[in-house]
Design an enzyme around this catalytic site. Structure first.
Site, short mmCIF file in Angstrom:
data_model
loop_
_atom_site.label_atom_id
_atom_site.label_comp_id
_atom_site.label_asym_id
_atom_site.label_seq_id
_atom_site.Cartn_x
_atom_site.Cartn_y
_atom_site.Cartn_z
N THR A 123 0.86 -1.19 0.00
CA THR A 123 0.00 0.00 0.00
C THR A 123 0.89 1.24 0.00
OG1 THR A 123 -1.63 -1.24 1.26
CG2 THR A 123 -1.85 1.16 1.27
N GLU A 152 -3.49 -4.71 -2.66
CA GLU A 152 -4.01 -5.96 -2.09
C GLU A 152 -5.08 -5.63 -1.05
OE1 GLU A 152 -3.57 -9.17 -3.00
OE2 GLU A 152 -5.18 -9.32 -1.54
N PHE A 153 -6.18 -6.41 -1.08
CA PHE A 153 -7.29 -6.14 -0.16
C PHE A 153 -7.53 -7.28 0.83
CE2 PHE A 153 -8.01 -3.58 -3.94
CZ PHE A 153 -8.30 -2.34 -3.39
N GLU A 156 -6.41 -9.98 7.24
CA GLU A 156 -5.79 -10.97 8.12
C GLU A 156 -6.90 -11.77 8.79
OE1 GLU A 156 -2.77 -9.30 10.64
OE2 GLU A 156 -1.86 -8.21 8.98
N ASN A 212 -9.75 1.71 2.55
CA ASN A 212 -9.43 1.55 3.97
C ASN A 212 -9.94 2.72 4.80
OD1 ASN A 212 -8.29 -0.90 3.58
ND2 ASN A 212 -6.22 -0.34 4.17
N LEU A 254 -20.00 -1.92 11.04
CA LEU A 254 -20.91 -1.03 11.75
C LEU A 254 -21.16 -1.56 13.16
CD1 LEU A 254 -22.09 1.52 10.50
CD2 LEU A 254 -24.19 0.28 9.98
N CYS A 264 -2.84 -2.06 9.20
CA CYS A 264 -3.20 -1.28 8.01
C CYS A 264 -3.99 0.00 8.28
CB CYS A 264 -3.97 -2.16 7.03
SG CYS A 264 -2.93 -3.45 6.32
N LYS A 267 -2.25 3.18 10.03
CA LYS A 267 -1.17 3.83 9.27
C LYS A 267 -1.70 4.36 7.94
CE LYS A 267 0.80 -0.07 6.63
NZ LYS A 267 0.39 0.31 5.30
N ARG A 332 0.07 -5.71 15.84
CA ARG A 332 0.47 -4.35 15.46
C ARG A 332 -0.70 -3.40 15.68
NH1 ARG A 332 3.24 -5.60 9.62
NH2 ARG A 332 1.71 -7.28 9.59
P1 NAD Z 1 5.09 -7.56 6.70
O1 NAD Z 1 5.83 -6.70 7.65
O2 NAD Z 1 4.33 -8.74 7.22
O3 NAD Z 1 6.10 -8.12 5.59
C1 NAD Z 1 7.06 -7.35 4.94
C2 NAD Z 1 8.21 -8.29 4.57
O4 NAD Z 1 9.08 -7.59 3.69
C3 NAD Z 1 9.06 -8.71 5.78
O5 NAD Z 1 9.17 -10.11 5.81
C4 NAD Z 1 10.41 -8.02 5.55
O6 NAD Z 1 11.50 -8.76 6.04
C5 NAD Z 1 10.43 -7.95 4.03
N1 NAD Z 1 11.33 -6.93 3.48
C6 NAD Z 1 11.48 -5.64 3.88
N2 NAD Z 1 12.39 -5.02 3.12
C7 NAD Z 1 12.82 -5.92 2.20
C8 NAD Z 1 13.76 -5.88 1.16
N3 NAD Z 1 14.44 -4.78 0.86
N4 NAD Z 1 13.94 -7.01 0.43
C9 NAD Z 1 13.28 -8.15 0.72
N5 NAD Z 1 12.37 -8.24 1.70
C10 NAD Z 1 12.16 -7.15 2.44
O7 NAD Z 1 4.14 -6.60 5.89
P2 NAD Z 1 2.69 -6.95 5.30
O8 NAD Z 1 1.69 -6.95 6.37
O9 NAD Z 1 2.81 -8.11 4.39
O10 NAD Z 1 2.43 -5.64 4.42
C11 NAD Z 1 3.10 -5.42 3.20
C12 NAD Z 1 2.36 -4.32 2.47
O11 NAD Z 1 1.05 -4.77 2.11
C13 NAD Z 1 2.15 -3.04 3.29
O12 NAD Z 1 2.22 -1.95 2.44
C14 NAD Z 1 0.72 -3.20 3.80
O13 NAD Z 1 0.11 -1.97 4.07
C15 NAD Z 1 0.05 -3.90 2.65
N6 NAD Z 1 -1.11 -4.69 3.00
C16 NAD Z 1 -1.11 -5.44 4.13
C17 NAD Z 1 -2.22 -6.21 4.43
C18 NAD Z 1 -2.26 -7.04 5.70
O14 NAD Z 1 -3.35 -7.46 6.07
N7 NAD Z 1 -1.14 -7.29 6.35
C19 NAD Z 1 -3.34 -6.21 3.59
C20 NAD Z 1 -3.28 -5.45 2.43
C21 NAD Z 1 -2.17 -4.70 2.14
#
Ligand code: NAD
Length: 434
Positions: A123, A152-153, A156, A212, A254, A264, A267, A332
């Site tokens: 995101t 991505e939507f 968790e 979001n 609601l 998410c 932030k 988180r």
């Molecule tokens: P996360 O912290 O679970 O995973 C991020 C991963 O990236 C970690 O394993 C980290 O070690 C790795 N990483 C960081 N820098 C790197 C690099 N330079 N090279 C290789 N690997 C690297 O994060 P997440 O929850 O998967 O979120 C990722 C993105 O997706 C964010 O922008 C988040 O807002 C978005 N998103 C998250 C969700 C959710 O439910 N978690 C849903 C939709 C979108």
């Protein structure tokens, strides 16, 4: 097609497995070697229903998933690269921290060898994918790559199902070629007639933050209405139900409660507001949501303390649920922990139980006491607090609880129990918005 996911966290791992399930070969890169080592031993870095089984299926059986920390060998063969690293809030100014995203862009620039579609799945604020393009074009001929956005939507707790059966897929592209590649990747979803919204890159980036922010607004709206209901003798659950039956409004998001948390919403609404301010277009509604939600844990902690003449020093509370929502071990920005921390600061002792999130909490919050089950957490306590609506907490044995607590008072922050029933069993039942 060779797909590479850079970042094997929640989104990278789940969507990588999702593409493997669709039939593609996927290489998952991460800079965290410990995470990769554990994964290769079938130890999952997160709790998510069905994850262990799906990982085993594609890592061990079909071998469609590969794990590596080596950018060069995987990126040089990639047809599509997804950027799936974290974009947390920058502490100093609440903007999205894009350090990892840009460092991945650098790695891509140094390692791709043939035409490649670079897709941002993380995101990111509007304009980021263009910046990624700029970074890569410093080293790579512009005919050798293009960028796209595919927010991505997944949620968790139901992440695998959300990826495999999404409400919609959003693709932000610059060219027909990019659009064709992304549509090919999501082709298995055509059977279920999943809408694919194809748009330009900026629109795709905005869609994610707007979605979001809108959901966060719905939650905050009903929480504020709940505050009013408490003052005037109304019942917020009936308000929600009646409102939700209006199809223009809908019943989801609601439910009054302790406010939203997680990795998410908090932030993303801050980053969205910051981006808008940069363009001199204030999102005053989003700002109000942020403020209201930030104040909510304090408000609820004060409400709890008010049942003890606002002095909870030395009192014991059980805290049921630590993850920010059920079916995940993600803590988180968990509201439960924010409330727990305020109570601890006010001198209370917390006896916590969560089906999956205790290990993560223990690492960061040594002041918490942990119990093996909800009943052990409630032994001799001055109050029971239910904060996360795990199924396990929906049908507690109240007679058993009555026999072990010191004071039969339940702060039911998810409105799981019926007030009249609880009162008939001798409990003070403090819920939200009724
Ligand atoms: P996360 O912290 O679970 O995973 C991020 C991963 O990236 C970690 O394993 C980290 O070690 C790795 N990483 C960081 N820098 C790197 C690099 N330079 N090279 C290789 N690997 C690297 O994060 P997440 O929850 O998967 O979120 C990722 C993105 O997706 C964010 O922008 C988040 O807002 C978005 N998103 C998250 C969700 C959710 O439910 N978690 C849903 C939709 C979108």
């Amino acid at each position: 097609m060779n797909i590479v996911m850079v970042g094997t966290g929640y989104v990278g791992l789940i969507s990588g497995l999702g593409f493997a399930e669709f039939g593609f070969n996927v290489t998952c890169i991460d800079k965290d070697n410990d995470r990769l080592r554990k994964l290769s031993q079938n130890i999952m870095p997160i709790y998510e229903p069905g994850l262990t089984e799906l990982f085993k299926k594609h890592y061990v059986n079909t071998k469609r998933i590969k794990l590596t920390s080596d950018y060069s060998s995987s990126l040089s063969k990639a047809d599509v690269v997804f950027i799936t690293v974290g974009t947390p809030s920058r502490r100093i100014d609440d903007e999205a921290d894009l350090t990892d995203v840009y460092s991945v862009a650098d790695e891509i620039a140094s390692n791709i060898k043939k035409y490649c579609l670079i897709v941002t799945k993380s995101t990111v604020p509007v304009g980021t994918s263009r910046k990624i393009k700029e970074i890569i074009s410093k080293k790579v001929d512009k005919n050798l790559f293009e960028v796209a956005s595919n927010p991505e939507f997944l949620r968790e707790g139901s992440a695998i199902d959300d990826f495999l059966r999404p409400d919609r897929v959003v693709i932000g592209v610059e060219t027909k070629r990019g659009e064709k590649i992304l549509k090919l990747l999501y082709r298995p979803l055509y059977v279920s007639e999943t809408p694919i919204v194809s748009t330009n890159i900026e629109t795709a980036e905005i869609i994610k933050y707007s979605s979001n922010s809108f959901l966060a607004t719905k939650i905050t709206f009903i929480n504020e209405v709940a505050n009013l209901c408490e003052k005037v003798g109304a019942n917020v659950q009936d308000v929600s139900r009646a409102m939700g039956l209006d199809r223009r409004i809908g019943s989801k998001f609601l439910h009054a409660g302790p406010g939203f948390g997680g990795s998410c919403f908090p932030k993303d609404i801050k980053a969205f507001s910051k981006t808008a301010k940069k363009y001199d277009v204030p999102l005053s509604l989003v700002d109000a949501v942020n403020l209201s939600n930030k104040e909510r844990p304090e408000l609820l902690a004060k409400k709890i303390a008010s049942y003890y003449s606002s002095n909870i020093k030395g009192l014991n509370f059980s805290l049921l649920g630590l993850s920010f929502k059920p079916n995940t071990d993600d803590i988180r920005d968990s509201t439960s922990i924010i409330i727990g921390n305020i109570l601890i600061k006010l001198g209370a002792n917390i006896f916590a139980y969560d089906p999956k999130a205790m290990a993560n909490t223990q690492k960061l919050y040594p002041a918490y006491n942990f119990a093996d089950d909800p009943y052990s957490a409630c032994k001799n306590v001055d109050g029971v607090i239910i904060c996360t609506e795990w199924n396990e907490f929906r049908a507690l044995n109240i007679a058993k609880l009555t026999s072990i607590v010191k004071r039969a008072i339940m702060f039911d922050l998810r409105n799981l129990y019926n007030q009249t029933e609880m009162e008939s069993l001798g409990w003070e039942h403090v819920s939200v918005g009724r």
